[in-house]
Design an enzyme around this catalytic site. Sequence first.
Site, PDB file in Angstrom:
ATOM      1  N   GLU A 104       0.811  -1.221   0.000  1.00 58.45           N
ATOM      2  CA  GLU A 104       0.000   0.000   0.000  1.00 58.45           C
ATOM      3  C   GLU A 104       0.843   1.269   0.000  1.00 58.45           C
ATOM      4  OE1 GLU A 104      -3.652   2.148   2.491  1.00 58.45           O
ATOM      5  OE2 GLU A 104      -2.957   0.154   3.052  1.00 58.45           O
TER       6      GLU A 104
ATOM      7  N   LYS B 152      -8.666  -0.717   0.967  1.00 63.88           N
ATOM      8  CA  LYS B 152      -9.731  -1.161   1.860  1.00 63.88           C
ATOM      9  C   LYS B 152     -10.557  -2.185   1.104  1.00 63.88           C
ATOM     10  CE  LYS B 152      -9.509   0.217   5.980  1.00 63.88           C
ATOM     11  NZ  LYS B 152      -8.194  -0.399   5.975  1.00 63.88           N
TER      12      LYS B 152
END
Length: 474
Positions: free
Chosen positions: A250, A267
């Site tokens: 990420e 997410k």
Amino acid sequence: MPITGSVADIFQALTAPGPPQGILLEAARPYEGRQVSILAFPDAPGNKWITGGGGADPWPEALRRHLDREVRHEGALPTEFLGGVIGVIGYEARRALGLPVTFAPAPLEALFLAVSSFLVVDDQAGEVFVVSIGDEDDAPQRREWGGRMKARLLAQLRQRPTDPSHGEGGARPLIITPREDARTYREKVKWCQEKIRHGDSYELCLTTSFIAEMSAPPWEVYRALRSVNPAPFAAYIGHPEIALTSASPERFLKLSVDGAIEAKPIKGTRPRGATVAADAQLKSALGASVKDRAENLMIVDLLRHDIGGVAVPGTVTVPVFAGIESYQTVHQLVSTIVGQRQDGLDALDVISACFPGGSMTGAPKIRSMTLLEQIEGEPRGLYSGALGWISHTGAAEMSIVIRAICQRGRYARIGAGGAITTLSDPMAEYREMKLKAAASFAGLALAESGDPTAYRLAEEGGLVPMGNAVPENI
């Protein structure tokens, strides 16, 4: 200079003899068409450790003092890093930004290496660049260091690439101890949902931790983790007091020399399937999930707000919402938020405005962090923070510290968690949290015994979780 073997082989060769100390930011898999890694060592000319926490200077001021050199980026390197600082900002280091933290300061809440001498590896071009920036006064020392690095690289060229050595096979399974059992974690999920229903938050990113007692050194843990879970933002920080290994997928923030800002929060997670058909079904289900898309949307809005505070009005956009990226062990929903930095602000201003990453807090950010401290009951440490580089050029790139292992002495600590909403199912959240930790479990087991499956969670074997007996400051 051409290369042979892996970037990890090069890092190890340049730090031998002895356990590797320094920082490796390794693109262990290509990302956005590139695969560029940075290597830096504390004994190189102009390099030194910078620590924050435990009463030390606040890290933003400490870093800014080491980013006052004017350096032009002329495109010779395959990266916008041209000296500066490389390291990690721990989750509780937000206290230096005036954000509330109830836990006492730890000695190493932020850890950086001020870098004037470093190496850049372009895997795709097969090239290594040896770089040292300084004044005429220290030019002889820098030339000597550069010559020594080139000699070691040439020696590395003459060697056959070797597989990393891991522990002996056939050993007893590694025992990994959760801070809390499954029932306690599910109860915490329900607590978060109650707070959301009462209007205290929209989404809470609940985390927990696991501890293992290890004999394998941190560098072997890094080699093992990169083999089971190669990641675009893989990293190793070897410091005399602590070591951090990360296999993060990420991006927290990327800032270009021209002021472009980009964030790519994650997410939404699903495991990879055992067959092509099963894998495609899991990927499709993730893309269609109302719950996961809602999680992603709330964090996108949070980051639009954070970036909007430091961006030119009207420049913040979302070119990609809830796209799917696939990795070794999971599929993930990833969005992209971009903006243009305001004149008069620098990289540290942008990082400070956005830290901690919204994907690790929930929304609204400050209230969510306060609630999470209440229910989690322990500091997250370096986990959930940000790791990467800030250059003299004004550019920066940092990842979120997830899929990470922190080691101090003989103990290793893994953090894991997930976003809680009103749509969350407590048992499904518990399974997702363990899925995110699974690659780190496998990395520890591979480093310890040579078998990535040779581990057991204490709660599953009838053992008692460590709870408050977990060693501090890991």
